[in-house]
Every structure is written in C-alpha cells, then in structure tokens.
Design an enzyme around this catalytic site. Structure first.
Site, PDB file in Angstrom:
ATOM      1  CB  THR B 151      -0.884  -0.002   1.255  1.00 28.76           C
ATOM      2  OG1 THR B 151      -1.693  -1.167   1.213  1.00 28.76           O
ATOM      3  CG2 THR B 151      -1.770   1.224   1.311  1.00 28.76           C
ATOM      4  N   GLY B 190       3.315  -2.765   8.839  1.00 29.76           N
ATOM      5  CA  GLY B 190       3.664  -2.975  10.236  1.00 29.76           C
ATOM      6  C   GLY B 190       5.157  -3.205  10.376  1.00 29.76           C
ATOM      7  CD  GLU B 433      -3.583  -7.987   3.854  1.00 26.57           C
ATOM      8  OE1 GLU B 433      -2.563  -7.300   3.963  1.00 26.57           O
ATOM      9  OE2 GLU B 433      -3.870  -8.633   2.832  1.00 26.57           O
TER      10      GLU B 433
END
Lengths: 669, 667
Positions: B151, B190, B433
């Site tokens: 992303t 993350g 997701e």
C-alpha cells in the site's frame, strides 16, 4: 490568513455546486447575523493560539495529556472571563467553547472544566434556594471555585435509587455526615473530579431522624482552596485511561464520615430543618430539569460531530482517486462510487434531521418548562419519553455515522491525524453516559405501552403519540402510498404496529403464567425496537415539516437540494426498515424496487453538490483538526507532515534496537 | 482464589463439561495441553511482561519501546517451544502463527505480526527454491526482521495503480527502486517504522523500456549492525492511530535505491541477466498469500471477539442493576433479555466463524494441492469466498465486540476493561487487507459471472445452491426450522444476484455503459455478496455441527445445538426484510421466530458463563478488570486506577501553574 494552494479536484467540485453555500450556512446558523457572530467568536478565540500544540497530544503520556488540558482550559476560561467582564456576552460563548465545535479546536479530547459549566452550575441553579444561588453561583461563574457533579457510583449507574452514599443529619451539630459505606459506593466517573475540582455536588441518600428520604444533592468541599490538598476523610483520584475523552479528568470519590453544614444541602425542592424535620418536595419530578437540559444539549452536540465527520470523509472522497472501472481511463474520485455516496450522503442529511429535531424539542422543552412554573405537569411524561428515545437514537446514529465515515476513508481514517477516531471516542461515549441507550429506549417503551392502553379507552392522547389511535381504530390497511408523506405515514403505522404487538406479546406471556415484570422482560428486545420505530417516525416527520418551514424564504436552488436531502433521508430509512414495512403495511415487492431506484437516483442528484453541502457546515480547519478533511484538500502532504511530528521519528534508531532487537537477531538474547 | 459469589453460582449451574468444549475449540486434548504449557512458560516471566506502569499511561514512544521489550520475550518463548515440538520445520506454519497471535500480550498489537503474517508467507509463495533456501532460514530464526510494503500513501485497493518503480539496469545487473512522488511513498506496513531491517516491496517492474506490472522485491532497509537506514531510503513511522499503536506501522520512500537482480522474487516471473522478462505461467497464483492472510484474519477476529464476549458476559453476571420486580434485590444484568440479546450472539458467532474458517482453511489446502497439479478450477471460487468471509466476519466481530463494550455501560469505556483496545483491533481489520466494500464487490463479480453462466458452467460446491434453488423453486412452503431458514437464505441470495443482473441489464439497455451500470447497482451488489456469505456461514456452521456433534457428550450437544439455533434465528430476524421480500414466510412465522429466539436466549442463559469460560483465556492474556476469572470487578477497577501515574501525587503541578492562578484571578 495565507492563501494556500487548493487541490484541483476540490476546486472543480466547488465550481459546479448549484446553490449558494453562504445561504445554507446562514440557514444552519439560524440567520446571517448569527453566522457572523459565530465567525467573530471563532476568530477571536483562535487568534489567541491556545489551540496550537508543539507535539500533538496523542503522542504524550496520559499524565502529560492532563497537564496540557489544564493549561489550555485555564487559558481559555481566563479569556472567557475577560470577555464576560468587557461585554457580558451571555451564555453563548460558554456553550460554544464547551461543545463539539469551537471547544474541540482547543481541547479535542474533552475538557476537565466541562462539568463545572454543564452540571455544577445548572444544578445549583435548578436545585439551590435563592440564598444558596446568591452564595454559590457568583463564585462558580467567576471560577473562584471549580465544581463537578457526582452521582454515578462504581457499582451503580442507571438505577438511581440504588445509590449507596449516605448523608445523615446530625441535629446536635446541625451537620450532615457524608459516607461511602463500601467500595461500590465510591463515586466514579465525574469529569474534573480527579485532580481539578475543589467542590462537588454529591448525590446521596438522605437520612434524618432515623428515616431514609431518598437521594438529594449536597455541596461538598473536596480540596483546600489554597493547597488543593484533599480534605480529611476525602479519598479522591482519577479513574484511569479511557477509550477517549482523556482530557476530562474523570475521578473517583470516597467519603469517610465527612461533615458538611446543613446549608450545604440544596434545598429548593426539599428541606431538612434545623431540628432534623424533613419537609417534602412539592414535586419530585422537578429534579428532571437538569437531566432534560443535558440531553437536549447532547443531541445538538452529536450534530457537531457528525458534521465534522461527514465534512472530512466527503472532502477526502473528492480528493482520493482509486481503481479503474473503465480500462484506459484515469482513476476516478472515490466520491463517484455509489457505495461511497451510500455511506456519506445519509450522514449529511442526518446532521440536518437531528439539528432540526433538537431545535424542535428545545422549543417544546421551553414551552413545557413554562407550564411547569405554573404547575401544569401534563406533558412532562411525554417530553421525558421523547427526550429518552431521541437521546438514544441520535447518539447511536451519530456513532454509526462517524464510524461509517471513518471506514469510508479506508486505512487513513484509522490515523488519529484524521481526527475521526477521536470524534468516534467522544460520540460513542454518549451512547452509555447520561442514560444508557437501551435503558432509555425501555423508558420510552413504558410510555408507549401506556399510550396504547389509553388509545383503547377514550382518554386524550398527547400529540406525539396521537397516531396510535389512527391505527387502533381498526380500519384496514390502505393501499401503499410511496410518496414522501406516504412513507412517513407508513413509519407511524409501523411504530403503532410494533407497540401493539409488544402489548399482545406481554399479555400472551402473562397468560402462560409469567408475572407482568417477567413478561415485560421477555418482550424487552421488541420493546426497544418499538421505541426506536416511534422515534424514527417522529424524526422523519419533524425533519420534513421543519425543512418545509425553514425553506419558505430560501432560494429555489437551495430549496431543491434541501428537499432532495429530506427525500434521501426518508427513502434511506424506508429501505433500512423495509422488513418492518413489509410486516405492517401493504408495501409490495415492486414498491421496494421502485424505492431502491429512487434512492440511487437521489444519490446521483446529490453527487455534484456533496462538497458544497459539507462546505456549508462551515467548519474551520482548526476545529475540524483533520489531515484528511482540511479545506484545501492537501491530504497526503498533511498526513506526512503530521507523521513527522511523532517523537519516534526524531531519531533514526530507537534505543530498543540496541537493548532488544539486535540481541534477538544475533541470537544473543 | 476468592471468586465472586454470583460467578461461582453461574459455574455451579452450568449444564455441560466446560473442559470438553475447551478441547473441542482448541482442536483436541493435546492442543489444549500444548497451549497450557506455553501459558506456563509465559507466566514464568510475568513480572517482565506485565509489571510496571500499564501501557495505557505511557507516551507513544514509550509504548513502542515497551512493545519491543515484551514481544521479544513472547517471540522467544513461542519460537523455542515450536522448535522443540516440531523440529523447527515449517509444516505447522499456521499453528506457529496462530499461537503467536493468541499470545500477543500487548493490547495494541505486536511489531512482529507482519514478519510472520506476510514476510515469510510471501517468500513461501513467490520466491523460487534457491531464494527460499537463502532467505527463509534467516527469517524463520529472526536473524532478520521483515515487513511487507504494498500500500502507498495514495494507493490502496487498486494495486495496478501503485507508483513505486523498479527499473532493471542491465549494465550493473541491478534493479533501481524509486518513489517518484509523495503519494508513492509506502505507507502502513507494520514494523516498517523502526523495527524491520528488510522489506518485501511491491513495485512496477520496468525492463527494456517496458512496464510489466507489479512484482515483489526484497530490499534491505537498515544496516544489520547499526540499524541506520541505508542510503537513499527514507523511513519512519506513520504516527498515532486509533489502536494497534504497538505495531509500528511505517512509511518508506526510495531515492534510486539499487538492489541485486536476484532480489526480485522469481517463482512466477523472472528477469534474466540481459533484462529479458520471462512471463509468469499464471498470474492468479499470486492470490495464494492473499487467501492465506484473509483466513488468518478470520481466525484472529474470532480470538478478539471471544475476548470481548468473555469480558462482557462475566461482567454481566457480576453487575447488579435495577429491580425487575419491586422489593426484590437488584438483579444481575445478565437476566435482562436485552443484555442476553447483545451478548449471546457474540458467543455463537465465535463458533460459527471458527468452524467456517476451519473449513475454508481445509479447502485452501486442497486447492493448493490441485494448484501444484496445474488445476486452477477452484481458485476463483476460493478467492471469492475468502473475500466475502473476510469482509463479513470482520464487520460482524467488530460490531458485536462494540455491542459487548457498550453492554458494559460506562465501565466498558475504561481501557482497564480491555474492551476499547479489542474493538480498535477489530475495527482496523475492516479496512486492512482489502477494504470490506471492495472485497464484497469482488465476490459479487464472481457471483454475477456464475449467474450468467448458470446454464453452461460446471458449478463449484459453494455456489451449487444457486442452480438447485432456482430449479427447485421455493416450494412456497416456509419452514420455521434451521434447515428451512438456510433454504430461505439461499433463495434470498439467489434472488438478489438475479435482481442485480437484471437491473444492470435494464440500465445498459437504457444507454449506460457496463461500468456505469455496475456502479449504479453496486449498493445492491454488496448486499447480494453479503447474502451469499450468510448462506455459507450459516450452512457451514449447521453442517459442521451435525458432523462433529456425534463425538460430543449429550450435554454439550444440547448447548451447542442451542447456539446453532440462536445464530440462525438471530440472522433470520435480522434479515427479515429479505425473507419477507423473497420467500413465502408469513407474518405469523416471523412472530413465531421472534418468540423462539427469545426462548432460546432464555435456554442459554444458565450456561452463558460456562460457554465463555470454555474459551479458556487466561487472565494475563485477557487483561481486563471487568472480565477476570474471579469476577472481582470493582476491586480491580480501583486497583488499576491507582496505577495511574496521575494518582501518585495528590496535587498535580498544573494546579500551581494554572488552576490556582486562574481561580485567584492572577493568571
């Protein structure tokens, strides 16, 4: 103000808006002069710069957040006091800086002084005698003292009669002795109580001459005015970190045989004489006043948060481009997706619907309180029932609206710099405070069941439930009318049908051997739904009628878009509740399909005006406080600018690497 | 242990063996023992893991530091255990992962999640054998810590729109990674902020002047010794979030960063030394990791929901409020039907989704086998299923956890209840997701395709009902049974898809393009995909229950059957509008359903605490003042409050600085 570069998509949106934005802003504010007043006030407050943080508060520790909140709140109220002395501008300034609009620009996560103004002072006004008011209110208004209001206990909330704190009169010393007999009796939740307030109104069970007279209000000094140290017998502190509202300094309070003078009981409605004689209140219903006031203010505040959320999400949707439905064409604005319009536009309509309903309720409240002064209590139960369900439905809808706006912004809505999570924290809190929503809906249901029984008899029904008789009169369902007013009528039919079904189910369960209370409990899920249906019917009708009235002098362009919003709101809720309509009205499958088309058509019609509609809420960037929603649409630049303010980003390597990560990776941990 | 009397009463009257249900949930007696063993290891380091100031009072930066400290300990415990148990291979990868996720002790997530959830799986599915040999052991042992960056700041859902480029330079045999704009910065991964030193980066591959679409590259982000960002790399964290603040989400920008050619993951596509691009056999093979992650998300959502319902149910048994009848003591709030309505569906949902996800997992493994044999037939179906299941289960669990939080009244707003953090994790899953709306539309695309080919296509199992329902019709006879309701839902789903298709056809006839018609119908398409998913979940829950229940004791069978009924009735009532619109259900039927629902709540009431006890979440993992096993709710609320650093001093310094001057008019 420096002119910033505005995102090209937003400029395009604004240029194609069909109505005059300022006209709508004025309408929302209640007139051009009120818009001007608001803007002046905002400018005056914001130019002080109190709202500007070096490090955004979300990066601070819990304790630092409190210290920052006190700093800002103190400076803010110093400013207010100054204005009050200069020009005596009345309550409007206070309401503005405490609410979800201007107030949230300064303290976006709640203020430790809110309860001082929202509960402490109003309770003094509502329940203090003239002498008590003369003594306390001046000091409170001047912030010579800071107060709060303590009712809820660790083990007791909804059921006020169950409170454990006692106030026992001692005629020898002419004092009350306040006491918390158990851990569950500790006061828990009051804002500002922890480390801020030095006075507090405490609700406690009054005992005199060996008899309990139920709960009454007492003023208790908590802390020394000079040193701020808690007084003997007073155990006070904060209740800890919360989902949101971490600026409000909610506290706990335990009282250990704390003595206060007899005059510290608020005695407007009930008295304890020097010898300990209890003199009854003329009407116990009078104490509802403060609660009503708070609920009406609350509905209005929900509108502020919804307006902020839809402004942010709509502007972001105009700036964000995503996917390629048609090959070889550029990625469209996500605002062009009907699924996105479906999430946002009903939110814009909701702001108007609740705002108009809140005003309508406010007027009714004023009429009824005028009647109260003259002793006419007839409409009090109706008003109470109305405020209960309206509070429940508006807070639940607002929470859903803000959350949906947040989700509509995808991952970026999860960033605190979007301000959507913080707004959600404030709005969802309202679902459980000031009356838990399910409990409130059941209170309304109790009124509705009574009204149903009255409808069966001959007695007069109060205006907001008069529709029940129309249905109970037993005529057969008329053919379905899918005009706007037909749909609103259908909602009344549904509400009446649901109330009727609840009454029948209670009776059935009773016949099977259950007590009335057990039968009520077994039917309570349906009762909450009946209550909600009642509230929806009133909301739709009020929104429609009030908009008609409001639009009388509006330009045709504005009238058109406002009536599209009403249509959208009514059709949206019809489709949401179509199961109810199928059960209780003669709506057909074809009607539903037509409504679905109508709905999709309305979304398309509103699409070009979407940005104009949220611009009309006229929320300044400082108040909106959102990287995604700012007027200029510099979404990505702002997200990055905000990220770089994180203290973690000040160093390229955090010390935990050397302490833990490196040993882990090298197998030396 | 001094247990609250009300809770003890509840446990005494539980009708079934709680341990039996726990073992079923864990997947067998041995698994329960295994889990308890790890719990013991964790408790042995209790002070380091749970001591000190609670994380809620720390600053953002301190939270990160705490996260690294505690998660390193947990990671080591699980790693050591798994190495001993499995000899260190990857065969039980899902076990390792779910075990890790089960034992996340920080309530705002762990910075190591992505290493195991994305970094390693991407290697498994996209690296060739040689690359796997080179990288996997180091990653598996945590000699390197990775993240996965897809992303971008300006691009999420639409992967083809990513802007990051990887241009092959045949002269040096390197790829040059570059971020041409601020919107092309990677944003969200993350651990990327300050934790990972390697990262799989998804970028547009350019070679010989041609773009070949997005591919995965492995990029070293930080020096292994000093942890300093490497030249040309701009990396940092994206800032404070609603929850999951310990995940250390980051951003990364590349300024002409060079990586060796073999850092392109080459299982499916290759760039040869001279820059020749060799095409992937099948681009759909990349779906594998995505399906995997989505199934893991469903399992994880169930974990969090089971925490929320455990807390809310135990609190509801301890909390007393209001009098049902005058002159009686205040009753437990769990006795209110409105409370049962909010909580019991949550318990049933945990089981329904877990059984559905398990079945999907098994199907996934089957399909992986078929893929190796070159059979791609079921891949689109599996993808469609994973999409809607991820969307529906994250939305349901988030809504039910939030309902459970509100069911605790104000106390559910306290962070010491653990509920706000739990809700924030579930909320995040609704958009990460794959945004839920986008995923449902992907499922809808599959369904529309199936519908249009209904007469000619060979139907795969999960959509076979579309044809049978259409041909058999509904028989005009509604049955108020679980089977009857499932049939009703199948009819609803079939009719909705059919309606969407004809609605689009009408719009195209009236002059809209295919895409515009799709967009105008998309609200209905989303609803159709949801309906399809409801069919799958309810029927799987029912079928799986029937399959496993023969091994249950009669007492457990009875209570689980009640849960299946409750789940079915709840959704029938919730979707009454669909049933009324598309099936022959009558008004009397709906009233009977309502009554049966109320009676089922009542029947489950005595076993409610037993049912959440069976999730067997130890207090240290639950971390909730309201939900602890002993029910010492009020004592714990006070104990936790007293841990606030603000409460360490009776007077805060801000009084002297601001409040006193304000009150005395001297500010």
């Amino acid at each position: 103000m420096t002119k910033t570069k505005i995102n090209a998509d937003l400029i395009k949106e604004r240029s194609k808006c069909t109505f005059n934005i300022t006209e709508l802003t004025n309408l929302i504010d209640g007139g051009a002069h009120l818009t001007e007043e608001r803007k002046k006030r905002e400018e005056k407050v914001l130019k002080e710069g109190i709202h500007i943080d070096q490090v955004p508060s979300e990066y601070l520790s819990h304790k630092e957040k409190y210290e920052l909140a006190i700093k800002k709140a103190s400076l803010m109220f110093k400013l207010l006091r100054k204005w009050q002395e200069e020009e005596n501008t009345g309550m409007e300034n206070y309401r503005a800086v405490l609410g979800g609009a201007l107030g949230s620009a300064i303290l976006e996560d709640g203020s430790p002084l809110t309860l001082h103004y929202v509960m402490f002072i109003p309770t003094l006004m509502g329940q203090g005698t003239v002498e008590q008011q003369a003594y306390w209110i001046g000091r409170a208004f001047n912030v010579d003292i800071i107060g709060t209001y303590a009712q809820t206990e660790l083990g007791h909330g909804t059921f006020v009669r169950g409170l454990e704190t006692t106030a026992t009169y001692d005629p020898k010393t002419k004092e009350f002795v306040l006491h918390s007999p158990s851990l569950t009796a500790y006061k828990w939740w009051p804002g500002g109580l922890a480390h801020t307030a030095n006075y507090c109104i405490v609700m406690a069970q009054l005992y005199t001459a060996g008899k309990c007279h139920g709960i009454h209000a007492f003023i208790v000094q908590l802390r020394d005015e000079e040193t701020h140290m808690p007084l003997p017998g007073i155990k006070v502190g904060e209740i800890g970190a919360k989902l949101g509202m971490n600026g409000t300094n909610n506290g706990f309070l335990g009282l250990e045989h704390v003595r206060i003078p007899r005059e510290h009981m608020l005695m407007k409605n009930a008295k304890v004489l020097e010898d300990g004689t209890y003199v009854n209140s003329p009407s116990s219903k009078l104490t509802y006043g403060t609660m009503m006031f708070v609920r009406v203010v609350l509905v209005n505040d929900m509108c502020n948060y919804m307006a902020k959320a839809v402004t942010t999400a709509t502007r972001y949707s105009a700036v964000r481009h995503q996917s390629q439905p048609k090959p070889d064409e550029p990625e469209p604005q996500i605002l062009d997706y009907v699924t996105q319009q479906h999430k946002l536009f009903v939110g814009i309509a909701s702001v108007h619907a609740f705002k108009l309903s809140a005003n309508w309720l406010w007027n009714m409240y004023n009429n009824v309180t005028a009647e109260l002064e003259s002793g006419d209590m007839e409409r009090l139960p109706e008003l109470h029932a109305l405020s209960c369900c309206l509070k429940a439905v508006s807070t639940a809808d607002a929470a859903q609206c803000v959350e949906r706006c947040r989700l509509a912004c995808g991952g970026h809505g999860y960033m605190l710099s979007s301000n959507l999570p913080t707004s959600y924290g404030l709005v969802t809190a309202a679902c459980t405070y000031e009356g838990e929503n399910t409990v409130l809906l059941l209170q309304t249901a109790r009124y509705l069941v009574k009204a149903w029984q009255q409808a069966a008899g001959a007695s007069q029904l109060t205006p907001t439930v008069a529709y029940i008789r129309r249905v109970t009169s037993g005529r057969r369902a008329p053919p379905f009318d899918s005009s706007l007013t037909g749909l609103i009528d259908a909602f009344h039919t549904v509400a009446a049908g649901k109330i009727g079904l609840c009454v029948a189910n209670i009776e059935k369960r009773q016949k099977e051997g259950l007590s009335y209370e057990d039968a009520w409990n077994m039917t309570s899920v349906q009762l909450t739904q009946a209550s909600e249906a009642h509230c929806r019917a009133i909301l739709l009708l009020t929104y429609h009628e009030q908009t008609e009235m409001q639009c009388k002098n509006a330009s045709p362009e504005l009238r058109e878009v406002l009536s599209q919003l009403v249509d959208l709101y009514v059709v949206y809720w019809t489709l949401q509740c179509v199961g109810d309509l199928l059960r209780f009205t003669s709506i057909s499958e074809r009607d539903i399909e037509r409504l679905q088309r109508w709905y999709e058509d309305l979304l398309s019609k509103l699409r070009p005006n979407a940005v104009g509609l949220v611009d009309a809420f006229d929320i300044r960037d400082e108040i909106l406080h959102s990287a995604l929603g700012a007027y200029d649409g510099r979404v990505y630049e702002r997200l990055m600018e905000e990220a770089l303010k994180s203290p973690l980003n000040a160093e390229p390597v955090n010390r935990s690497f050397h302490q833990y990560l490196k040993p882990l990776m090298q197998g030396k941990l | 242990m001094n247990v609250n009397k009300d809770l003890q009463n509840e446990r005494n009257k539980c009708s079934f063996n709680v341990r039996e249900l726990t073992e079923f949930i864990d997947g067998g007696k041995n698994r329960t023992l295994e889990r308890k063993h790890i719990e013991k290891l964790i408790l042995a380091q209790k002070d380091e893991l749970f001591g000190g100031t609670p994380e809620d009072y720390l600053s953002h930066k301190e939270k990160y530091e705490r996260a690294i400290q505690t998660n390193v300990i947990i990671l080591k415990i699980v790693q050591d255990f798994m190495r001993d148990a499995n000899g260190g291979d990857l065969t039980n990868y899902r076990d390792v992962l779910t075990t890790l996720l089960n034992f996340v002790v920080s309530r705002e997530g762990t910075p190591f999640a992505l290493h195991f959830m994305m970094f390693l799986p991407v290697f498994l599915s996209q690296a060739d054998e040689e690359q796997q040999m080179e990288w996997l052991p180091r990653a598996w042992n945590c000699n390197i810590i990775g993240s996965y960056a897809q992303t971008e700041l300006g691009h999420g859902t639409f992967i083809r729109g990513l802007e990051t480029t990887a241009t092959y330079d045949a002269a040096t045999k390197e790829f040059v990674l570059h971020s041409p704009t601020v919107t092309s910065y990677k944003w969200w991964p993350g651990a990327l902020g300050h934790t990972a030193n390697y990262c799989v980066v998804v970028a547009q591959l350019h070679t010989k002047g041609q773009c070949h679409g997005i591919h995965s590259f492995i990029v070293q982000v930080r020096d292994e010794e000093t942890h300093m960002p490497l030249a040309g790399i701009r990396v940092g964290e994206i800032g404070a979030k609603m929850g999951l603040n310990m995940i250390n989400n980051g951003f990364i920008g590349f300024n002409h960063v060079r990586i060796p050619r073999r850092h392109l993951l080459m299982k499916h596509a290759q760039v040869l030394e001279d820059g020749t691009y060799v095409k992937s056999r099948n681009s759909k093979l990349n779906y594998g990791a995505m399906v995997f992650v989505r199934v893991v998300i469903v399992f994880d959502s169930v974990n969090y929901l089971s925490k929320a319902v455990t807390i809310a149910t135990r609190f509801a048994a301890v909390r007393r409020q209001s009098q049902l009848k005058a002159n009686e003591p205040e009753c437990q709030i769990i006795d209110f039907l409105t409370q049962q309505h909010k909580l019991f569906i949550g318990i049933a949902t945990c089981h329904a989704l877990k059984m559905t996800a398990t079945k999907l997992w098994d199907t996934f493994n089957e399909v992986q086998q078929q893929l190796r044999g070159g059979n791609l037939e079921r891949l689109p179906e599996l993808h469609a299923l994973a999409c809607c299941l991820k969307a529906v289960s994250t939305a349901d669990t988030a809504a039910l956890a939030e309902g459970g939080r509100r069911a605790c009244g104000g106390h559910g707003y306290m962070r010491s209840s653990g509920l706000p953090q739990t809700c924030a994790v579930l909320d995040a899953a609704c958009t990460f997701e794959g945004d839920n709306t986008v995923l449902l539309l992907q499922t809808a695309r599959f369904l529309v395709k199936v519908w249009r080919g209904l007469d000619t296509l060979k139907l795969t199992p999960t959509v076979a009902y579309l044809r049978t329902t259409l041909t058999e019709g509904f028989n005009d006879k509604w049955e108020n049974t679980v089977e009857g309701i499932i049939k009703g839902f199948q009819t609803v789903s079939m009719r909705k898809i059919s309606e969407c298709v004809s609605c689009m056809a009408k719009r195209i006839m009236s002059g809209m393009s295919q895409e515009e018609a799709w967009n105008m119908t998309s609200v209905q398409l989303v609803a159709a995909a949801e309906s399809h998913c409801r069919v799958i979940i309810i029927s799987y829950f029912h079928e799986e229950f029937v399959k496993v229940s023969s091994s249950f004791s009669p007492a457990l069978r009875r209570v689980m059957k009640l849960l299946v009924e409750l789940y079915t009735l709840y959704w029938a009532l919730d979707k009454l509008q669909d049933l009324l619109k598309y099936t022959s259900i009558s008004r009397t039927d709906t009233e009977q359903l309502q009554e049966r629902y109320e009676d089922t709540l009542n029947a489950l009431r005595p076993d409610a605490v037993g049912l959440v006890d069976a999730f067997d979440i130890m207090d240290e993992i639950l971390q909730s003042t309201l939900g602890a096993y002993d029910g010492r709710v009020y004592e714990r609320l006070m104990e936790e409050a007293l841990k606030s650093p603000l409460n360490a001093e009776p007077v805060n310094r801000s009084f002297h600085q601001y409040l006193k001057p304000l009150m005395q008019g001297k500010l």
